[in-house]
Enzyme design. Structure first.
Site, PDB file in Angstrom:
ATOM      1  N   GLU A  29       0.807  -1.221   0.000  1.00  0.00           N
ATOM      2  CA  GLU A  29       0.000   0.000   0.000  1.00  0.00           C
ATOM      3  C   GLU A  29       0.841   1.271   0.000  1.00  0.00           C
ATOM      4  O   GLU A  29       0.328   2.370   0.145  1.00  0.00           O
ATOM      5  CB  GLU A  29      -0.946  -0.007   1.222  1.00  0.00           C
ATOM      6  CG  GLU A  29      -1.925  -1.175   1.202  1.00  0.00           C
ATOM      7  CD  GLU A  29      -2.996  -1.119   2.292  1.00  0.00           C
ATOM      8  OE1 GLU A  29      -2.947  -0.203   3.152  1.00  0.00           O
ATOM      9  OE2 GLU A  29      -3.882  -1.997   2.273  1.00  0.00           O
ATOM     10  N   ASP A  42     -18.669   1.133  11.479  1.00  0.00           N
ATOM     11  CA  ASP A  42     -17.246   1.196  11.112  1.00  0.00           C
ATOM     12  C   ASP A  42     -17.016   2.295  10.069  1.00  0.00           C
ATOM     13  O   ASP A  42     -16.172   2.156   9.187  1.00  0.00           O
ATOM     14  CB  ASP A  42     -16.735  -0.173  10.607  1.00  0.00           C
ATOM     15  CG  ASP A  42     -15.238  -0.186  10.346  1.00  0.00           C
ATOM     16  OD1 ASP A  42     -14.518   0.623  10.957  1.00  0.00           O
ATOM     17  OD2 ASP A  42     -14.774  -1.008   9.527  1.00  0.00           O
TER      18      ASP A  42
HETATM   19 CA    CA Z   1     -12.235   0.056  11.182  1.00  0.00          CA
END
Ligand code: CA
Length: 711
Positions: A92, A331
């Site tokens: 990443e 979330d």
């Molecule tokens: Ca999370």
């Protein structure tokens, strides 16, 4: 004379940089190693041949003014060199380029200095992160890159260490532990350099931690300030941190015993310095656990979860915040990349901050005041119908909080947009946004109790298991989408969109050559016309590309670079990755016009055969094992035992038909060095055996399927 020059250069650097210039003046060291001063970081836009900070410049627009590679000649773009990494976990990182040297990282927080023109290795550094730490990384053992300043390269290691390396040699100069090692904190984000300080956050919101961001002196590694994003135990004294004065205000928005599970609010990605207003913006993550009813008795906004918070970069003091998702329960992190720009809005030039967090709204915020200017959804959404611009609050739909029963919500925990960097072209005025559509069935987890150190979300993930019925499986797979969206932030509307047939595609780079570069989950690295979206060029990267590309030049030649290597949250936690098989190792791929290099032919690693145990298990044991597996194991090995290939597919595991070996691993912790810790703290030996029965049952089904497919 020399003194005069030195004085002039010190004045140019500004008083703020004085503290950190102690060793940076010696004129004997190579420029690439020592040359990155605060003055250069502030003026990074004047050095288009370099990529000096995570987002290119402090504005983090990920825009390259270079034009040698452009919409007329990108067809001649070819690989110039590649550098093979030694891990097949997700890649990443955004590389940093300083005067012909590339500094980058791989999974497991390893650091590389490479010749940016040839790929020749100059040095490597492995912080030797203990493999068992991988268990605490919700979303793979990834790392998003380094920061470079004053002859040092800074990396945040997965285990919470912040390490300063000598930029010339890769030798560590100082190491500071930024977290309580007994808690499940991890670092995956890139540090940022702000006025001689290194700013770093952390992750761990799914396991039960309290979020914060810290600033350290870049020369010494000494803590300068820390800002907690959520309040701590009210019975304890204040933290003695920069956040103390605002924590009373924050605590008034929480209920119950939230601090026992940490509260969450980790700062795991966006940390952006605004040199125009001398402010630091941090993106704050989700609640711990996710479920607001469990975390805070269903009451209160829970500041500063799912917010952007502006801080004083010198002291860490609170300045303002904007909370996109009050009382977050899905979330919905607001840690996603932040871009700074000046836009003409309603006839006036406004200094704005742009962010497209997981909740699906594209926000344009006045960064002088923190007031919301506009917000618009960039993908279809079910949890809210819009944002009330007066209050800045979302207008939620009736059962969005699954308070009256299970609710299919879009977007969801994987986000309408995750960490994958977006870019902004001042030339087209468009933001290039890697968007996705991944709905999730939210449901309270019955009998939830906090288990220290384990996966703690208080949402029932078992209900999101993929169905065995092939037609239903296909129908769900068809709902999962990914797009490259070219978004007009002033008009808050889409200008063009490139559709992918699945989520978790790469970050973007915009260039003055009227190009947008993006990799995708299928392993294509592509260039699009920035103004129209026409696809102009593609390269077969042989593995999924999720990282953000950069551009730079050496010796007058322009290069485009991207880390390739599939992994991260979606491949780990989803069973819907197409053609899953063990992932190859990642690579740094670097391109230039007529580069002439090629990759060796792809050598796919075959799937081992399904390996069901010979014995028969009782249906009740299999059913119990399903609960054990889906709660404890599925987040890494895949729901219903279907792995994407980043981590082993347990249905094919050699240990599946060997009860002793299975127990040695699951209970005995035999593979802890590879991230598979002992689960003895959370499950019994009988639970582990039941999980084996369940996966064994799944392996039988897989074996039958494979026999039908290849008789
Ligand atoms: Ca999370």
């Amino acid at each position: 004379m020399r003194r005069q020059l030195l004085r002039a250069s010190l004045i140019a650097m500004g008083a703020a940089a004085l503290a950190s210039c102690g060793t940076a003046d010696a004129d004997t060291k190579p420029a690439a190693a020592d040359g990155v001063t605060t003055a250069r970081l502030l003026n990074a836009a004047a050095e288009p041949h370099n990529w000096l900070t995570h987002g290119g410049t402090y504005l983090e627009q990920r825009y390259s003014p270079l034009t040698e590679i452009n919409d007329a000649n990108v067809g001649q773009l070819q690989l110039a060199w590649h550098y093979d990494l030694d891990t097949n976990r997700g890649q990443e990182a955004t590389p940093i380029i300083v005067d012909g040297v590339m500094y980058t990282t791989s999974a497991w927080s390893k650091v590389y200095a490479l010749d940016a023109a040839t790929g020749k290795e100059l040095w490597t550094y492995d912080p030797q992160v203990p493999g068992e730490r991988g268990f605490s990384a919700c979303c793979d053992v990834v790392n998003r890159g380094v920061a470079v300043h004053g002859g040092k390269v800074f990396v945040g290691a997965l285990d919470g260490r912040l390490i300063a390396l000598d930029a010339r040699t890769g030798k560590p100069l100082w190491t500071t532990v930024t977290v309580d090692p007994s808690q499940p904190y991890t670092i995956t984000g890139a540090p940022r350099i702000v006025k001689g300080k290194v700013v770093i956050g952390n992750g761990g919101g799914e396991y039960g931690v309290r979020g914060y961001v810290s600033a350290y002196d870049a020369e010494t590694g000494k803590l300068a300030w820390r800002f907690y994003t959520v309040p701590g135990d009210p019975s304890k004294p204040a933290d003695g941190a920069a956040s103390d004065p605002i924590m009373k205000t924050a605590a008034a928005t929480w209920s119950g015993n939230w601090w026992k599970a940490g509260g969450g609010g980790t700062v795991w990605d966006a940390i952006v310095y605004d040199p125009e207003l001398d402010q630091l913006y941090i993106g704050v993550g989700n609640g711990s656990p996710w479920n607001h009813k469990i975390r805070s008795e269903g009451k209160g906004d829970n500041l500063f979860l799912s917010s952007v918070v502006a801080l004083d970069p010198d002291s860490g003091a609170y300045k303002w915040h904007y909370q996109g998702t009050p009382g977050e329960t899905w979330d919905f992190t607001q840690t996603q990349p932040i871009i700074l720009a000046t836009l003409a809005i309603d006839g006036s030039r406004r200094k704005v901050l742009m962010q497209a967090p997981k909740n699906g709204f594209f926000y344009v915020i006045d960064r002088t005041t923190g007031k919301l200017i506009s917000a618009k959804n960039f993908v279809p959404m079910t949890w809210a119908t819009g944002v009330d611009l007066k209050t800045g609050r979302p207008i939620e739909t009736p059962n969005a909080r699954f308070q009256n029963g299970d609710e299919m919500v879009a977007p969801s925990a994987l986000g309408a947009h995750n960490w994958h960097p977006m870019s902004f072209s001042p030339k087209t005025g468009l933001v290039y946004l890697p968007a996705q559509e991944v709905p999730f069935l939210y449901s309270d987890q019955k009998g939830y109790r906090h288990r220290p150190g384990a996966w703690n979300i208080a949402v029932d993930s078992v209900k999101n298991m993929p169905p065995d019925d092939k037609a239903t499986f296909k129908a769900i797979r068809a709902m999962l989408k990914g797009q490259l969206v070219a978004w007009d932030p002033v008009a808050q509307k889409e200008v063009w969109r490139a559709q992918y047939d699945g989520p978790w595609n790469g970050g973007t780079l915009a260039t003055a050559g009227n190009l947008v570069f993006q990799g995708n989950a299928k392993g294509e690295f592509q260039a699009f016309r920035a103004d129209t979206g026409e696809k102009l060029w593609r390269f077969d990267a042989q593995t999924g590309v999720i990282a953000g590309p950069v551009s730079y030049s050496v010796g007058g030649a322009q290069y485009v670079a991207v880390s390739a290597g599939y992994g991260g949250a979606y491949p780990l936690s989803s069973s819907f990755v197409d053609n899953p098989r063990p992932m190859p190792n990642g690579r740094m791929l670097v391109f230039k016009l007529n580069g002439g290099a090629t990759l060796p032919a792809a050598d796919p690693i075959p799937n081992p055969p399904a390996n069901p145990p010979a014995e028969r298990f009782a249906a009740a044991t299999i059913a119990h094992g399903q609960q054990v597996y889906e709660i404890n194991c599925s987040v890494c090995h895949g729901p219903a035992g279907i792995s994407s290939g980043v981590l082993p597919d347990l249905r094919r595991s050699g240990s599946l038909s060997d009860t002793a070996m299975w127990s040695d691993i699951v209970i005995g912790g035999q593979l802890k060095d590879r991230g598979m810790v002992s689960f003895a703290k959370w499950i019994s030996a009988a639970d582990a055996e039941a999980a084996r029965a369940y996966i064994g049952d799944r392996a039988k089904k897989l074996q039958a399927e494979e026999k039908t497919a290849n008789p």
